[in-house]
Structures are given as structure tokens and as C-alpha cells.
Design an enzyme around this catalytic site. Structure first.
Site, mmCIF file in Angstrom:
data_model
loop_
_atom_site.group_PDB
_atom_site.id
_atom_site.type_symbol
_atom_site.label_atom_id
_atom_site.label_comp_id
_atom_site.label_asym_id
_atom_site.label_seq_id
_atom_site.Cartn_x
_atom_site.Cartn_y
_atom_site.Cartn_z
ATOM 1 N N HIS A 90 6.730 72.765 53.180
ATOM 2 C CA HIS A 90 6.040 71.499 53.472
ATOM 3 C C HIS A 90 6.088 70.516 52.311
ATOM 4 O O HIS A 90 6.596 69.412 52.423
ATOM 5 C CB HIS A 90 4.584 71.743 53.872
ATOM 6 C CG HIS A 90 3.835 70.464 54.088
ATOM 7 N ND1 HIS A 90 3.143 69.824 53.075
ATOM 8 C CD2 HIS A 90 3.710 69.672 55.172
ATOM 9 C CE1 HIS A 90 2.624 68.697 53.541
ATOM 10 N NE2 HIS A 90 2.942 68.580 54.814
ATOM 11 N N HIS B 210 1.022 75.739 63.501
ATOM 12 C CA HIS B 210 1.396 74.781 62.460
ATOM 13 C C HIS B 210 1.873 75.528 61.216
ATOM 14 O O HIS B 210 1.126 76.368 60.679
ATOM 15 C CB HIS B 210 0.169 73.928 62.124
ATOM 16 C CG HIS B 210 0.443 72.790 61.196
ATOM 17 N ND1 HIS B 210 -0.296 72.560 60.068
ATOM 18 C CD2 HIS B 210 1.366 71.789 61.247
ATOM 19 C CE1 HIS B 210 0.151 71.475 59.470
ATOM 20 N NE2 HIS B 210 1.160 70.985 60.156
ATOM 21 N N GLU C 274 5.540 74.479 64.810
ATOM 22 C CA GLU C 274 5.925 73.308 64.021
ATOM 23 C C GLU C 274 6.188 73.821 62.614
ATOM 24 O O GLU C 274 5.460 74.694 62.119
ATOM 25 C CB GLU C 274 4.774 72.288 64.002
ATOM 26 C CG GLU C 274 5.109 70.969 63.323
ATOM 27 C CD GLU C 274 4.894 70.914 61.823
ATOM 28 O OE1 GLU C 274 5.221 69.899 61.213
ATOM 29 O OE2 GLU C 274 4.404 71.913 61.219
ATOM 30 N N GLU D 40 10.143 69.459 61.674
ATOM 31 C CA GLU D 40 9.817 68.207 60.983
ATOM 32 C C GLU D 40 10.719 68.064 59.761
ATOM 33 O O GLU D 40 10.668 68.885 58.835
ATOM 34 C CB GLU D 40 8.347 68.149 60.553
ATOM 35 C CG GLU D 40 8.090 66.805 59.874
ATOM 36 C CD GLU D 40 6.746 66.647 59.204
ATOM 37 O OE1 GLU D 40 5.813 67.425 59.468
ATOM 38 O OE2 GLU D 40 6.655 65.715 58.372
ATOM 39 N N ASP E 154 8.384 72.625 58.572
ATOM 40 C CA ASP E 154 8.942 71.531 57.777
ATOM 41 C C ASP E 154 10.237 71.987 57.106
ATOM 42 O O ASP E 154 10.301 73.103 56.589
ATOM 43 C CB ASP E 154 7.933 71.136 56.690
ATOM 44 C CG ASP E 154 6.534 70.962 57.264
ATOM 45 O OD1 ASP E 154 6.278 69.905 57.849
ATOM 46 O OD2 ASP E 154 5.711 71.906 57.151
HETATM 47 O O1 G3P Z 1 4.212 67.663 62.389
HETATM 48 C C1 G3P Z 1 2.822 67.617 62.401
HETATM 49 C C2 G3P Z 1 2.230 67.692 61.025
HETATM 50 O O2 G3P Z 1 2.697 68.849 60.393
HETATM 51 C C3 G3P Z 1 2.533 66.493 60.196
HETATM 52 O O3 G3P Z 1 1.856 66.486 58.978
HETATM 53 O O4 G3P Z 1 1.699 66.774 56.553
HETATM 54 O O5 G3P Z 1 1.248 68.693 58.047
HETATM 55 O O6 G3P Z 1 3.555 67.863 57.744
HETATM 56 P P1 G3P Z 1 2.116 67.497 57.782
HETATM 57 CA CA CA Z 2 4.681 69.226 59.233
#
Ligand code: G3P
Ligand code: CA
Length: 232
Positions: free
Chosen positions: A48, A6, A33, A105, A35
């Protein structure tokens, strides 16, 4: 079942920096994953929060900085190191040629970031990683934009609540995957989704009890800040 890091490997390195992704690679993750947002001058950057305050030594909105200005900030402060905010292109350079699952994302919640979908797909295409990528968003209009303009690109619907029959919703929109918070993962969700050809990819699973829960349910992908805890 695949384990994705993540924001790289955000539990042990400054999130969404190249240090974080390098660490995840060393842990042997199945993918990442991360952002994406746009800088003021239109560069796709990995970050993020919509603001830089929490993860850097700067103050303000990502969208108000040029790429050069973002590059001057230190995104390693919370770990006591110097780390730049990477562009999407720099991340793809690091990851190209590797058999990783990439979950991009798109952070179009607070701001629309016009043109971000086209830029993201173009870069994934240039680096020849589209088939191994899933584009997701909490902003489902963005997911629909991907579905309508780039059929064939894998998409995921992010959510964090107890939806009724989300597999029907995904099928109606034409999305390939559901991306629920792990609290909303049940064996029934996975069974019904799989019956309709929809994958279930969950986040952010950092504790063994949560991992046990989603493994029992039969999810396809687990996203973790601490992938090293679960990779054998
Ligand atoms: O994509 C999974 C997760 O990252 C979504 O929540 O707030 O961590 O971007 P967040
Ligand atoms: Ca995310």
C-alpha cells in the site's frame, strides 16, 4: 452486493501479505482489494504505502528496493509474525481458479511507475482473471491509460470528496465504476450512476453504521478490513 477484503483481511492479519489473503479466503469473501507498485527491478509487488517503513522492519521507498531486497524484509512485524511482501504473481497463484472479484489498485500517485499498467494487465490475462477484475486508481490518468490501451478491461475511479455528478465524469472518461470513500455514498449517487450503467464500489467500511449507510444506498461492492463482520 459483494464484500471484498481490503488489502486481504487487513484488520486481522498483516495487510497485503499472503497470510492476509488466506485469512480473507477463510472468511469467505467475494473478492479482494489490494495495491500494486513496482520494485527497482520492475517486479509488480503488493504494497500500500510507497515506503516500507509502516508495514515492515525496513526503511525506504518500495521503488528503491530490488525484489530480492524487499523479500528480505519482514512485513509481519506489526502482528509479531514473519511475512514476506508478495509479488502480484504469487498472489494470483494463490487466487487462481477461484470465482473472486479482484480489485487491483495501481498506486501511481507519488510515482509514475512506467510500464506498470501493461504488466498488471499482462499478469491478469496470463492468469485468466481479467473478466473478474477491476483496475482502479486515485490517479485517473492511469485509469484512462487502461481504458485507452485495454478496452474491455473494467476500470474504477477512486475518489474521496464530494464530486459534482461523478457519474457524468465516469461516463466521459469511459470508466465502468466509481470507487468513492463511503462518506460520499448517497442513494442519489447510486441511482444516477446505475442509470448510466456505472457501478458504485465503496471503501473502507469497517463499522456496522457505515455498512448500514452504504447498503441503504444500494452500492454494488463494499471493501472492508473486517469482512468477517459482515459475511453471513
Ligand atoms: O481501493 C480502496 C481503498 O483501498 C483506497 O484507499 O488508501 O486504502 O488504498 P487506500
Ligand atoms: Ca487500496
Amino acid at each position: 452486493m459483494k464484500i471484498l477484503g481490503h488489502r486481504g483481511a487487513a484488520g486481522t492479519a498483516p495487510e497485503n501479505t499472503l497470510f492476509s489473503f488466506a485469512k480473507g479466503l477463510a472468511y469467505g469473501v467475494d473478492g479482494f482489494e489490494f495495491d500494486v507498485q513496482l520494485s527497482r527491478d520492475g517486479a509488480v509487488v503488493i504494497c500500500h504505502d510507497e515506503r516500507v517503513d509502516r508495514t515492515s522492519d525496513g526503511v525506504g521507498w518500495v521503488k528503491d528496493f530490488t525484489l530480492k531486497e524487499l523479500k528480505a524484509l519482514n512485513f509481519g512485524v506489526r502482528f509479531g509474525i514473519q511475512a514476506e511482501l508478495p509479488t502480484f504473481e504469487e498472489l494470483l497463484e494463490l487466487l487462481k481458479g477461484k470465482p473472486l472479484l479482484l480489485n487491483v489498485e495501481i498506486k501511481t500517485g507519488l510515482f509514475d511507475y512506467p510500464g506498470i499498467v501493461d504488466k498488471v494487465i499482462q499478469l491478469l490475462s496470463t492468469y485468466q482473471v481479467l473478466p473478474q477484475s477491476i483496475v482502479s486508481s486515485f490517479e485517473h490518468k492511469t485509469v484512462v491509460e487502461v481504458i485507452q490501451h485495454f478496452p474491455g478491461v473494467q476500470t474504477g475511479l477512486l475518489y474521496a470528496s464530494g464530486l459534482i455528478n461523478p457519474w457524468d465524469y465516469a461516463q466521459r472518461l469511459g470508466a465502468n465504476h466509481l470507487h468513492p470513500h463511503f462518506a460520499f455514498v448517497t442513494p442519489d449517487l447510486v441511482r444516477q450512476s446505475h442509470a448510466q450503467g456505472i457501478g458504485v464500489n465503496t471503501w473502507t467500511v469497517d463499522e456496522p453504521w457505515a455498512m448500514e449507510r452504504v447498503v441503504q444506498a444500494g452500492v454494488d461492492v463494499v471493501i472492508s478490513n473486517f469482512p468477517e463482520r459482515f459475511i453471513r
